[in-house]
Write a protein that holds these residues in place. Structure first.
Motif, PDB file in Angstrom:
ATOM      1  N   ARG A  36      -9.515  -7.762  -3.426  1.00  0.00           N
ATOM      2  CA  ARG A  36      -9.601  -6.504  -2.675  1.00  0.00           C
ATOM      3  C   ARG A  36     -10.957  -6.265  -2.026  1.00  0.00           C
ATOM      4  NH1 ARG A  36      -5.677  -5.423  -6.541  1.00  0.00           N
ATOM      5  NH2 ARG A  36      -3.789  -4.569  -5.578  1.00  0.00           N
ATOM      6  N   GLU A  89      -1.718   6.061   2.101  1.00  0.00           N
ATOM      7  CA  GLU A  89      -2.116   5.848   0.700  1.00  0.00           C
ATOM      8  C   GLU A  89      -2.753   7.101   0.097  1.00  0.00           C
ATOM      9  OE1 GLU A  89      -0.854   3.579  -0.870  1.00  0.00           O
ATOM     10  OE2 GLU A  89      -1.142   1.570  -0.060  1.00  0.00           O
ATOM     11  N   TYR A  93      -1.475   8.575  -3.355  1.00  0.00           N
ATOM     12  CA  TYR A  93      -2.308   8.774  -4.556  1.00  0.00           C
ATOM     13  C   TYR A  93      -2.472  10.250  -4.897  1.00  0.00           C
ATOM     14  CZ  TYR A  93      -3.647   3.883  -5.014  1.00  0.00           C
ATOM     15  OH  TYR A  93      -3.628   2.528  -5.241  1.00  0.00           O
ATOM     16  N   TRP A 101       3.853   6.106 -11.564  1.00  0.00           N
ATOM     17  CA  TRP A 101       3.303   5.164 -10.569  1.00  0.00           C
ATOM     18  C   TRP A 101       1.785   5.093 -10.726  1.00  0.00           C
ATOM     19  CZ3 TRP A 101      -0.048   5.509  -6.299  1.00  0.00           C
ATOM     20  CH2 TRP A 101       0.047   4.513  -5.337  1.00  0.00           C
ATOM     21  N   VAL A 105      -0.309   1.601 -11.647  1.00  0.00           N
ATOM     22  CA  VAL A 105      -1.296   0.918 -10.795  1.00  0.00           C
ATOM     23  C   VAL A 105      -2.728   1.105 -11.306  1.00  0.00           C
ATOM     24  CG1 VAL A 105       0.200   1.015  -8.761  1.00  0.00           C
ATOM     25  CG2 VAL A 105      -1.546   2.778  -9.054  1.00  0.00           C
ATOM     26  N   LEU A 108      -5.139  -1.773 -12.029  1.00  0.00           N
ATOM     27  CA  LEU A 108      -5.588  -2.586 -10.894  1.00  0.00           C
ATOM     28  C   LEU A 108      -6.846  -2.003 -10.255  1.00  0.00           C
ATOM     29  CD1 LEU A 108      -2.057  -3.144  -9.318  1.00  0.00           C
ATOM     30  CD2 LEU A 108      -3.274  -4.636 -10.910  1.00  0.00           C
ATOM     31  N   THR A 110      -7.124   0.366  -8.093  1.00  0.00           N
ATOM     32  CA  THR A 110      -6.980   0.671  -6.662  1.00  0.00           C
ATOM     33  C   THR A 110      -7.113   2.168  -6.414  1.00  0.00           C
ATOM     34  OG1 THR A 110      -4.596   0.813  -7.008  1.00  0.00           O
ATOM     35  CG2 THR A 110      -5.457  -1.290  -6.179  1.00  0.00           C
ATOM     36  N   ASP A 111      -7.424   2.526  -5.186  1.00  0.00           N
ATOM     37  CA  ASP A 111      -7.342   3.932  -4.767  1.00  0.00           C
ATOM     38  C   ASP A 111      -6.925   3.948  -3.300  1.00  0.00           C
ATOM     39  OD1 ASP A 111      -9.602   3.493  -3.191  1.00  0.00           O
ATOM     40  OD2 ASP A 111     -10.962   4.156  -4.772  1.00  0.00           O
ATOM     41  N   LYS A 114      -9.219   1.786   1.828  1.00  0.00           N
ATOM     42  CA  LYS A 114      -8.878   0.391   2.113  1.00  0.00           C
ATOM     43  C   LYS A 114      -9.873  -0.263   3.078  1.00  0.00           C
ATOM     44  CE  LYS A 114      -5.246   1.058  -0.411  1.00  0.00           C
ATOM     45  NZ  LYS A 114      -5.311   0.585  -1.800  1.00  0.00           N
ATOM     46  N   HIS A 175      -0.524  -6.327   0.488  1.00  0.00           N
ATOM     47  CA  HIS A 175      -0.597  -4.867   0.512  1.00  0.00           C
ATOM     48  C   HIS A 175       0.667  -4.321   1.175  1.00  0.00           C
ATOM     49  CE1 HIS A 175      -2.952  -1.071   2.035  1.00  0.00           C
ATOM     50  NE2 HIS A 175      -2.149  -0.795   1.028  1.00  0.00           N
ATOM     51  N   THR A 176       1.313  -3.384   0.477  1.00  0.00           N
ATOM     52  CA  THR A 176       2.516  -2.761   1.044  1.00  0.00           C
ATOM     53  C   THR A 176       2.314  -1.250   1.103  1.00  0.00           C
ATOM     54  OG1 THR A 176       3.465  -2.791  -1.172  1.00  0.00           O
ATOM     55  CG2 THR A 176       4.130  -4.564   0.298  1.00  0.00           C
TER      56      THR A 176
HETATM   57  N1  IYR Z   1       0.005   0.368  -2.479  1.00  0.00           N
HETATM   58  C1  IYR Z   1      -1.043   1.046  -3.234  1.00  0.00           C
HETATM   59  C2  IYR Z   1      -0.820   1.073  -4.710  1.00  0.00           C
HETATM   60  C3  IYR Z   1      -0.409  -0.172  -5.369  1.00  0.00           C
HETATM   61  C4  IYR Z   1       0.887  -0.268  -5.807  1.00  0.00           C
HETATM   62  C5  IYR Z   1       1.288  -1.382  -6.464  1.00  0.00           C
HETATM   63  I1  IYR Z   1       3.201  -1.398  -7.150  1.00  0.00           I
HETATM   64  C6  IYR Z   1       0.382  -2.453  -6.678  1.00  0.00           C
HETATM   65  O1  IYR Z   1       0.784  -3.596  -7.343  1.00  0.00           O
HETATM   66  C7  IYR Z   1      -0.918  -2.341  -6.243  1.00  0.00           C
HETATM   67  C8  IYR Z   1      -1.301  -1.185  -5.580  1.00  0.00           C
HETATM   68  C9  IYR Z   1      -2.401   0.447  -2.920  1.00  0.00           C
HETATM   69  O2  IYR Z   1      -2.484  -0.615  -2.300  1.00  0.00           O
HETATM   70  O3  IYR Z   1      -3.405   1.033  -3.284  1.00  0.00           O
END
Ligand code: IYR
Length: 226
Positions: A36, A89, A93, A101, A105, A108, A110-111, A114, A175-176
């Motif tokens: 990331r 996003e 969040y 959810w 996550v 990981l 993440t926030d 991006k 990334h989705t």
């Molecule tokens: N798409 C969000 C959150 C996210 C969701 C999943 I499920 C992941 O495996 C990783 C992240 C983001 O990219 O922050």
């Protein structure tokens, strides 16, 4: 499409060669990590093109290859995509998604921010075709035709794309951002194409950190019926 048959050219390997290739591939693929934090160091374009050519060799329903791979290196486009992804996003969040959810996550790290979408030298944005469109060569009239197993086909192709990029010494992020409608709008894709995944590609930033994840063992995921 396929209207004739040719004899398969199959490369029989010796058992030793089979084992060594299989082990080597496993060892290499095991080192793949979702990254990331990207450096802006340039990436040779041929690595991107070869990965897409590899993905394009994937099996697909009725061999329709229901995919488009958009490659974005343009700064302004990357910025637009980052801002639009962050809008979605931030909503995810801060409001849209449930506690479950957020908890899933959380490991990981993440926030909604991006920056990697702008830092990575390339973005590969994969679109899945909901149906095909063909043009009658005589009249120019357009008609639609059905695609089969679109999600499965594009998923297989993306797996091969990620494997190629990893073996080429590059880092990726699958990334989705949800929903992904903005990708088709920004990249001006036709209405039969829907955003499937956004993949920043490049080298990891110096000192990039990844979560200390473990994978299930093969015994946990493989069930053998003899
Ligand atoms: N798409 C969000 C959150 C996210 C969701 C999943 I499920 C992941 O495996 C990783 C992240 C983001 O990219 O922050």
């Amino acid at each position: 499409m396929l209207d004739r048959f040719i004899t398969l050219k199959f490369n029989y390997l010796t058992p030793d060669e089979q084992l060594s290739r299989s082990r080597e591939f496993l060892e290499r693929m095991r080192t793949r990590r979702t990254v990331r934090d990207f450096d802006n160091k340039p990436v040779p374009f041929e690595l991107i093109q070869n990965a897409i050519a590899t993905a394009n060799s994937a099996p697909s329903g009725a061999n329709h290859q229901p995919w488009t791979f958009c490659v974005v290196s343009n700064r302004e486009l990357k910025r637009k995509i980052r801002l639009a992804a962050e809008d979605e996003e931030r909503e995810n969040y801060q409001r849209r998604m449930k506690q479950e959810w957020l908890e899933a996550v959380h490991p990981l790290g993440t926030d909604w921010m991006k920056p990697h979408i702008e830092d990575a030298p390339y973005l590969i944005i994969v679109f899945a075709h909901s149906h095909g469109i063909r043009k009658d060569p005589a009249t120019g009239a357009e008609s639609t035709y059905k695609h089969y197993y679109v999600t499965e086909s594009v998923g297989i192709a993306v797996g091969m794309l990620l494997a190629s990029l990893h073996l080429a010494g590059l880092a990726t992020l699958t990334h989705t951002p949800n929903p992904m409608g903005f990708l088709g709008e920004i990249l001006n894709r036709p209405p039969n194409e829907r955003g499937y995944v956004l993949i920043p590609v490049g080298y990891p930033a110096e000192g990039a950190k990844v979560p200390a994840l473990t994978k299930k063992t093969v015994d946990e995921v493989m069930v053998v019926y003899e």
